[in-house]
Structure formats: structure tokens, C-alpha cells
Design an enzyme around this catalytic site. Structure first.
Site, PDB file in Angstrom:
ATOM      1  CG  ASN A 138      -2.022   1.009   1.204  1.00  0.00           C
ATOM      2  OD1 ASN A 138      -1.855   1.984   0.259  1.00  0.00           O
ATOM      3  ND2 ASN A 138      -2.921   0.928   2.010  1.00  0.00           N
ATOM      4  CG  ASN A 143      -4.756   4.796  -3.716  1.00  0.00           C
ATOM      5  OD1 ASN A 143      -4.640   3.905  -2.817  1.00  0.00           O
ATOM      6  ND2 ASN A 143      -3.999   4.946  -4.956  1.00  0.00           N
ATOM      7  CG  ASP A 144      -5.886   2.478   1.613  1.00  0.00           C
ATOM      8  OD1 ASP A 144      -5.405   2.388   0.553  1.00  0.00           O
ATOM      9  OD2 ASP A 144      -5.512   2.753   2.883  1.00  0.00           O
ATOM     10  N   GLY A 163      -6.000  -2.457  -0.123  1.00  0.00           N
ATOM     11  CA  GLY A 163      -5.423  -1.117  -0.174  1.00  0.00           C
ATOM     12  C   GLY A 163      -4.030  -1.323  -1.026  1.00  0.00           C
ATOM     13  CG  ASP A 165      -1.319   1.722  -3.684  1.00  0.00           C
ATOM     14  OD1 ASP A 165      -0.160   1.780  -3.681  1.00  0.00           O
ATOM     15  OD2 ASP A 165      -1.568   2.663  -2.953  1.00  0.00           O
ATOM     16  CG  ASP A 330      -9.022 -15.303 -16.135  1.00  0.00           C
ATOM     17  OD1 ASP A 330      -8.171 -15.848 -15.322  1.00  0.00           O
ATOM     18  OD2 ASP A 330     -10.007 -15.237 -16.357  1.00  0.00           O
ATOM     19  CD  GLU A 359      -6.731 -19.391 -15.548  1.00  0.00           C
ATOM     20  OE1 GLU A 359      -6.591 -19.776 -14.470  1.00  0.00           O
ATOM     21  OE2 GLU A 359      -7.494 -18.751 -16.205  1.00  0.00           O
TER      22      GLU A 359
END
Length: 614
Positions: A138, A143-144, A163, A165, A330, A359
Site C-alpha cells: 500500500n 486511494n484506499d 489497499g 496499489d 485468463d 490459462e
């Protein structure tokens, strides 16, 4: 006329719309580039009744070749052709109703970075570090929790936002580089504005916007540039199969057939064999590819050509915008297979030396191999995907280090799995991994046995293919043996203010954790120097007496690797390996720095692997 910023995204391309007739809500891609291999560009324009308007463009080298509409009058698709001689610059796209000007947007064509088309993708010379951004570090508490995002910070639950980033990731690049990694794969960073469980990133709600809890688009671009300055590259995680239920499309669907099963929720069967099985019922194949992953992940219908083009262009946009070194795709096989072929072909035509890894989560090598570029499939299907995640070796690795030795168990299972490399068009382009964000932690899977952990690290770093490690593995992160995503994706020690244990500085690490971290660092930094490991061939021998021995070699260099599960010290007779030893009598153990006498049986300490440079 005044500035009208379109839903927080048009700031990227400095677009303006006439305030009196502000009908446009989205225009994507946000910008484009001149000098691309493919001259065609399709713009998706979304706004009130925009499909009823007529667009016009007047810019040298740019031709408006056609427009397309759907059953939703709020969407218009504009097809442009950009000549090879077109210069970078800005031009207006005007929208008219008859002779009346209704709206106007300023669009940008940019210069490409030098040698953008020639960029090198990741390959067997690299080692990938997989990071889950929300759980790594974090860097900014500001920006949490963001006003524009539904889910707020909640570190008290494993499935909440914690949190992490982009700033936190960038602050620890020195650590990642010093460990010996050359590529970083963050799980998806695009916006996931979901009510719950949004931290993982696999439920996109805006394909062209970095989630504000991670940072901005510019922050991401700056992060990639900082990674590049450290001599590393970034692999972007892309989801072509589905979106999040909070995606802006779900409020105003571009077309009735934009998603599969729009009116009657149907879940995928996950029976990937159905699309390969020559005897399969069509309904089984359809439900596998068209069914939704979960109720909050609408399944995209890539058979719609407008959506197919949108997704292809989105991948290209991020490659160019952020200067990517690769893509990890993905849930690869869940998308329409003809679309997947077109997607891969387009990207490799634009970037001939690029790499994408898909994947395909199965231990069945025949299925995995069918998706690799160069594979000749009996059904005539042509794939353009260069690389795949090596789930067969992942499964066999764990079995090899936990099962008792038998005719087809223990190391024999690993040997036989790698012996099946004849199924692949290019086994050197398979991504080998002991764990990832969807599996239990390897240290826990091996009953917290440090010696077996080291065997797993050695195998992953030295067998054929491209090694990938998961953040925290180097400091023995743990989890339940059964799948528990929240526990597997635990916070990196030291990534949060007040952490008593810090993997980045070593503070508070146990002796065992420090040992593991030093071991991985030594292993990966040595790997950088070994052409035999990075580009050499593989010769392995049938396992005997709880050991598995293989060699990586070029014309001038040879490395001997010994994986060892013996609970007691033993001696390894070297007579059967002379075809590779070639009467050489000495080598160096790169893990200990000790010289090794190869003129006599090799001393193996209990459960201790060895890597010997001849």
C-alpha cells in the site's frame, strides 16, 4: 463551447463535446496510433441516439469507410482506414442529423514508440513474478477507498479490499529486481467497480480505465516505465471471456447478443473436454463456452464481430499505451475458439516477437497442447497462442514431492509428464509454476518442509520452459491445502505501515524464511547467467532411488540438476550419466559455491537438491 469530460475517460485524449448537444458518453479506443501494421480501426461510440447520427471526418490519410449500428440506437461503430503515410495529430469527428451539427469529438492519432512493433515478449530467458496488486504493498492510503468505487477498504476480511496499489508496487521494484526476476505479471488492474469481492481484478467494469484504487492510467504507464528502467518488463492480465456485472455495458447493452444467456442465467460446466471431444453433444460444448463463470461475471459473446474487434483492439491499445512485454489471458478456452484464433493472429501480426500465455487449467496435456501455436490438430483448428500455463507440470511437481516412489507415482509422475513434451509444438514456451493465485501455497502443500520447497524452486527454475513464481513464496507464505483464495492471496509482509515482519527489508523474518529468500535469490540470479538453462536442451533420466536427474545443455555449456527426496544422506552413482558428463571430473554446486568431484559417486545430503555446472 466548453470542455465536457466524458465519464472520466476522455481526459486521456483531450476530447471535447459541444455542451449544448452532449450526447456522447463513451468513445473507445480512447486514441490510436499511426504506423500500425493493421490499417483499420473501429470506434465504438455510445450516447443518446448516437446510432441515428451521421459521422464525418476530414483528416489527411484517414478514411471513414463505413458505419455500423445494432439493435441499440445508443451505439454507433465507425470504421476507419488509416493510411501508412498518415501523420500523427488530432482531428474532429462530427456527428450530424441531416445538415445539423449535433456533436463533435476531437480524436488523437499518436506516434508509436520507436521499434514498438519489434518489442520482445517474455521467453525462457525470463523469470516471472506474479503479483496481486491489492495484496502486495500500500503506497498511498489516499486511494484506499474512492468515491467513484462501490467497495471500500476492509482489511478485516480476506475477500475485501486491502489497499495495495501501483505506488506500492513501484516502491519495491528494487527488491523484485534484486531477487532475480525479469518480468512482472500483476493480476488485472482495470476497473472492477463491483459491490463486493472486487480486489482480484477479474470482473472488469471498464476496459480502458485503471481502477482508481490502484491509481490512474498514467500511474500505470509510469509504473511500466519504471519497471523497464530496472531491466524488467510487465505482462498484463487480460480477460476476454467475461466482464463484471457492474460494467457500464450492463446498463445499456451494445447489442442483444453482446453477452451469452442474457435473460436466463446459465453457469458454465467447466467441462473443457467438450470442445475437443469428437463425440461431444453440441449442448455440452455450448454450455462450457457460453455459460457464465458466476452470477457476477456475464459471459461475453465473441461471435459478435463488433465485440470481437473491440476486444482485439483493447489488447493492442494497452500494449501500445503502456509498453507491455506480454499478455496473460485468463480462462482462455472459455471464449469462442475462432475468436481466440483471430485475436492471437492479429496480435502476432502487429508484434511478431510478442508473447501471450493462456490459462487452460487442466492436467490433460493433449488439451493444453491443442491451444499452442504450431500444433497440428486433427480437427484442423489453428491456434496462434504461443504459450500456455503448464498445469500438467504443476500437478506433477506436487505429486512428485509428496507421493511415495512407485511405478507411476512420485518422481515417475513428473518424468512421464515431461516425457509427453512431444505433444507440444514448443515445450520451451510453456510457463512452469509451483503455485499461483488460484492454488494452495507450495510450502503448505509440501507440509512446510523447507527441503522439499527448495526442490520445487530448483525444478521450476531449471526445467524447460519459462518459470513463474508467486509473490511471498520466497518468504514461505502459507495457506490451507484446500483452495482458500483469501488465504492464498495474503498481504505481502512489509507492504503496509506498521507491519512487524518485512519481506522487503528482512525485518522480523524467521531464520527459515531468510534461508528460503536467500536460496531463491541465489537461484534466480545465477539463472540469469546460465545459457544452458535459458536456451539449452533438456535430457532427463528415468528416476531411481528417490532422485530425478536431468541435464540442460548447449554445445558449450552443461548443467546437471539433481532433485532428491531421500530422507537420509545417500550416494548417487554417476556411471549412467556419462553420456552427459562426458568424462568430466569436476563441477561447481551453484547453490553452495562448493567444488564437486565427479570422478566418484556424488554425495547427496538428505532431501537436498543440487545444481552442478560442469
Amino acid at each position: 463551447m466548453k470542455k465536457y469530460f466524458l465519464i472520466g475517460v476522455f481526459w486521456l485524449l483531450s476530447s471535447s463535446v459541444m455542451a449544448s448537444e452532449a450526447v456522447i458518453k463513451h468513445l473507445e479506443p480512447l486514441n490510436w496510433w499511426v504506423g500500425m501494421q493493421h490499417p483499420h480501426l473501429q470506434l465504438m461510440v455510445h450516447g443518446n441516439n448516437i446510432g441515428l447520427l451521421t459521422p464525418e471526418i476530414n483528416y489527411p490519410g484517414v478514411s471513414l469507410t463505413s458505419t455500423q449500428t445494432t439493435d441499440n440506437k445508443n451505439f454507433l461503430f465507425i470504421n476507419l482506414t488509416i493510411a501508412a503515410t498518415t501523420k500523427a495529430g488530432k482531428f474532429n469527428i462530427v456527428f450530424k442529423s441531416g445538415d445539423k451539427l449535433v456533436a463533435q469529438v476531437n480524436y488523437s492519432l499518436l506516434e508509436r514508440e520507436k521499434k514498438s512493433a519489434e518489442r520482445r515478449g517474455f521467453d525462457a530467458r525470463d523469470v516471472i513474478y506474479l503479483i496481486m496488486p491489492d495484496r502486495f504493498a500500500n503506497g498511498s492510503v489516499k486511494n484506499d477507498s474512492m468515491a467513484d468505487q462501490q467497495e471500500k477498504l476492509n482489511r478485516s476480511i480476506t475477500g475485501g479490499r486491502h489497499g495495495g496499489d501501483l505506488k506500492g508496487m513501484q516502491e519495491h521494484l528494487d527488491y523484485v529486481a534484486a531477487m532475480g526476476f525479469t518480468m512482472i505479471w500483476p493480476t488485472p488492474l482495470v476497473e472492477n467497480n463491483q459491490e463486493h469481492y472486487s480486489y482480484h481484478g477479474y470482473s472488469a467494469t471498464n476496459h480502458y480505465k485503471i481502477d482508481s484504487r490502484f491509481g490512474t492510467n498514467q500511474d500505470y504507464k509510469n509504473y511500466v516505465a519504471a519497471v523497464n528502467r530496472k531491466g524488467m518488463g510487465v505482462i498484463q492480465d487480460v480477460v476476454l471471456n467475461h466482464i463484471g456485472s457492474g460494467h457500464w455495458w450492463m446498463q445499456d447493452m451494445p447489442a442483444k447478443d453482446w453477452i451469452n444467456y442474457p435473460d436466463n442465467y446459465t453457469q458454465t460446466t467447466h467441462r473443457r473436454m467438450a470442445i475437443h471431444d469428437p463425440h461431444a453433444a453440441p449442448e455440452d460444448a455450448k454450455q462450457f463456452t457460453d455459460g457464465w463463470f458466476v452470477p457476477t461475471m456475464p459471459d461475453l459473446n465473441q461471435r459478435n464481430p463488433l465485440l470481437a474487434t473491440y476486444l482485439i483492439q483493447n489488447s493492442v491499445w494497452w500494449i501500445e499505451y503502456a509498453n507491455l512485454s506480454g499478455i496473460r489471458e485468463d480462462t482462455y478456452s472459455y471464449s469462442d475458439k475462432n475468436f481466440l484464433s483471430a485475436w492471437g493472429k492479429y496480435l502476432l501480426e502487429e508484434y511478431p516477437h510478442f508473447n501471450m500465455v493462456g490459462e487452460e487449467w487442466t492436467g490433460n496435456q493433449a488439451i493444453v497442447a491443442s491451444w499452442q501455436k504450431g500444433k497440428r490438430n486433427d480437427n484442423g483448428y489453428v491456434s496462434y497462442l504461443p504459450s500456455l500455463m503448464d498445469f500438467p507440470v504443476h500437478d506433477a511437481m506436487r505429486a512428485a514431492l509428496t507421493e511415495n516412489e512407485g511405478w507411476s507415482t512420485g518422481f515417475m509422475k513428473l518424468y512421464e509428464t515431461i516425457a509427453n513434451d512431444f505433444l507440444y509444438a514448443d515445450p520451451m514456451n510453456m510457463v512452469v509454476f509451483p503455485e499461483n493465485h488460484d492454488t494452495s501455497r507450495i510450502f503448505s502443500a509440501l507440509d512446510n518442509n523447507l527441503d522439499l520447497f527448495k526442490n520445487a524452486m530448483v525444478l521450476s527454475a531449471t526445467t524447460r520452459g519459462i518459470p513463474q513464481f508467486f509473490y511471498g513464496s520466497e518468504v514461505l507464505a502459507t495457506s490451507p491445502k484446500e483452495r482458500d483464495d483469501g488465504a492464498v492471496r495474503s498481504d505481502m509482509p512489509g507492504g503496509w505501515a506498521g507491519d512487524k515482519i518485512n519481506a522487503f527489508t528482512g525485518k522480523g523474518l524467521s531464520a527459515q524464511q531468510k534461508d528460503a529468500q536467500t536460496f531463491v535469490k541465489t537461484l534466480l540470479n545465477w539463472r540469469k547467467t546460465s545459457d544452458a538453462i535459458k536456451t539449452g536442451k533438456l535430457m532427463h533420466f528415468v528416476p531411481e532411488k528417490s532422485t530425478y536427474v536431468y541435464f540442460r545443455y548447449t554445445d558449450s555449456k552443461t548443467v546437471m540438476v539433481v532433485l532428491n527426496k531421500n530422507a537420509q544422506d545417500v550416494q548417487l552413482d554417476l556411471a549412467r550419466y556419462q553420456i552427459m558428463l562426458k568424462a568430466k571430473t569436476s563441477g561447481k554446486n551453484i547453490l553452495t559455491g562448493e567444488n564437486v568431484d565427479l570422478s566418484k559417486p556424488l554425495n547427496l545430503k538428505a532431501m537436498t537438491p543440487q545444481i552442478i555446472e560442469l
